[in-house]
Motif scaffolding. Sequence first.
Motif, mmCIF file in Angstrom:
data_model
loop_
_atom_site.group_PDB
_atom_site.id
_atom_site.type_symbol
_atom_site.label_atom_id
_atom_site.label_comp_id
_atom_site.label_asym_id
_atom_site.label_seq_id
_atom_site.Cartn_x
_atom_site.Cartn_y
_atom_site.Cartn_z
ATOM 1 N N TYR A 33 0.839 -1.200 0.000
ATOM 2 C CA TYR A 33 0.000 0.000 0.000
ATOM 3 C C TYR A 33 0.873 1.249 0.000
ATOM 4 N N TYR A 35 0.523 5.358 0.945
ATOM 5 C CA TYR A 35 -0.267 6.403 1.582
ATOM 6 C C TYR A 35 0.524 7.709 1.526
ATOM 7 N N GLN A 37 1.041 11.309 3.750
ATOM 8 C CA GLN A 37 0.816 11.958 5.037
ATOM 9 C C GLN A 37 1.191 13.419 4.905
ATOM 10 N N GLY A 42 -3.950 14.585 7.060
ATOM 11 C CA GLY A 42 -3.813 13.276 7.689
ATOM 12 C C GLY A 42 -3.176 12.288 6.748
ATOM 13 N N LEU A 43 -3.582 11.042 6.857
ATOM 14 C CA LEU A 43 -3.051 9.962 6.032
ATOM 15 C C LEU A 43 -4.050 9.623 4.942
ATOM 16 N N PHE A 45 -4.956 7.323 1.546
ATOM 17 C CA PHE A 45 -4.662 6.148 0.742
ATOM 18 C C PHE A 45 -4.413 6.565 -0.700
ATOM 19 N N TYR A 48 -3.113 0.425 -3.936
ATOM 20 C CA TYR A 48 -2.936 -0.872 -3.295
ATOM 21 C C TYR A 48 -2.540 -1.896 -4.353
ATOM 22 N N LEU A 91 4.230 7.259 2.527
ATOM 23 C CA LEU A 91 4.427 6.049 3.311
ATOM 24 C C LEU A 91 4.048 4.824 2.504
ATOM 25 N N PHE A 109 4.457 -0.556 8.307
ATOM 26 C CA PHE A 109 4.814 0.658 7.600
ATOM 27 C C PHE A 109 6.317 0.876 7.520
ATOM 28 N N GLY A 110 6.711 1.503 6.416
ATOM 29 C CA GLY A 110 8.085 1.946 6.264
ATOM 30 C C GLY A 110 8.284 3.295 6.928
ATOM 31 N N ARG B 43 8.279 4.683 13.239
ATOM 32 C CA ARG B 43 7.306 4.367 12.192
ATOM 33 C C ARG B 43 5.904 4.277 12.766
ATOM 34 N N GLN B 104 -7.660 12.093 10.788
ATOM 35 C CA GLN B 104 -6.607 13.085 10.609
ATOM 36 C C GLN B 104 -5.564 13.060 11.707
#
Lengths: 118, 112
Positions: A33, A35, A37, A42-43, A45, A48, A91, A109-110, B43, B104
Motif C-alpha cells: 500500500y 499512503y 501523510q 492526515g493519512l 490512501f 494498493y 508512506l 509501515f516503512g 514508524r 486526521q
Amino acid sequence: GAGVSQSPSNKVTEKGKDVELRCDPISGHTALYWYRQSLGQGLEFLIYFQGNSAPDKSGLPSDRFSAERTGGSVSTLTIQRTQQEDSAVYLCASSPGTSGRVVYNEQFFGPGTRLTVL
Amino acid sequence: AQRVTQPEKLLSVFKGAPVELKCNYSYSGSPELFWYVQYSRQRLQLLLRHISRESIKGFTADLNKGETSFHLKKPFAQEEDSAMYYCALLSAGGTSYGKLTFGQGTILTVHP
C-alpha cells in the motif's frame, strides 16, 4: 527480519520535475500500500497492490501519479511534473496478503519518504 | 463512502490523568476499526484492533455501533504515551480489501 524500507528518506525537487519513490516490502508480503501523510490532510490512501496488480488506484490524486510493482516485491511511486502541493511524506506499507474475507493482516509501515517540492 | 473523524488535533493531559482520544466513523457495512500510533522519529505502528478486544500498553477501545464511535482510552496516562494517534477503518470488500481509511490524527502530549 528487515522491515519495510523506503528510499530516498528525503527528496527535495523543483516544481515541474519528475520524482521516483521506492518501497521494499517485507519479504513474502504480497500486499503493498502507498499512503500520503500531509499537514492538514492526515493519512490518505493512494494505491494498493496485490502481487503485481493494482486492484485499487482510487486514491491517486491525478494522472501525474503512477505506481508499479515488479516481481511481487519492490514498488515505485512516480510523480510527474511535481507541484508544491505534492509536498508530503509518502508512506509505504506491506502485509502478508489478502485472500477473500479473511482475518485482517496487519500492515507494516516503512519510515516514509519526505518529499519537498520547491 | 467511508469516513473517519478525529475531532481533536491536539490533546494535552498531565501524567496520571485519564485520557480519551475520540474517533467517529461512517461506514455502511460492519466496521473493523484500529488505532495506529506514531511515536517521535518512529514508524507508524498498529496499537490495537477492536476485533481482538485487547488492551495494549494500558489502552483500550470499545466499538460503539450505536454512536459509530471507537474512542481510545487509558485510565492513567504516562509521558511515554506522547505520540500521534490515528484511528483507521478497514475496507473489507471488493477491490479495496485491506485499504485503511485514516482519521486526521490526534497529537497526544502527556506532561510530567
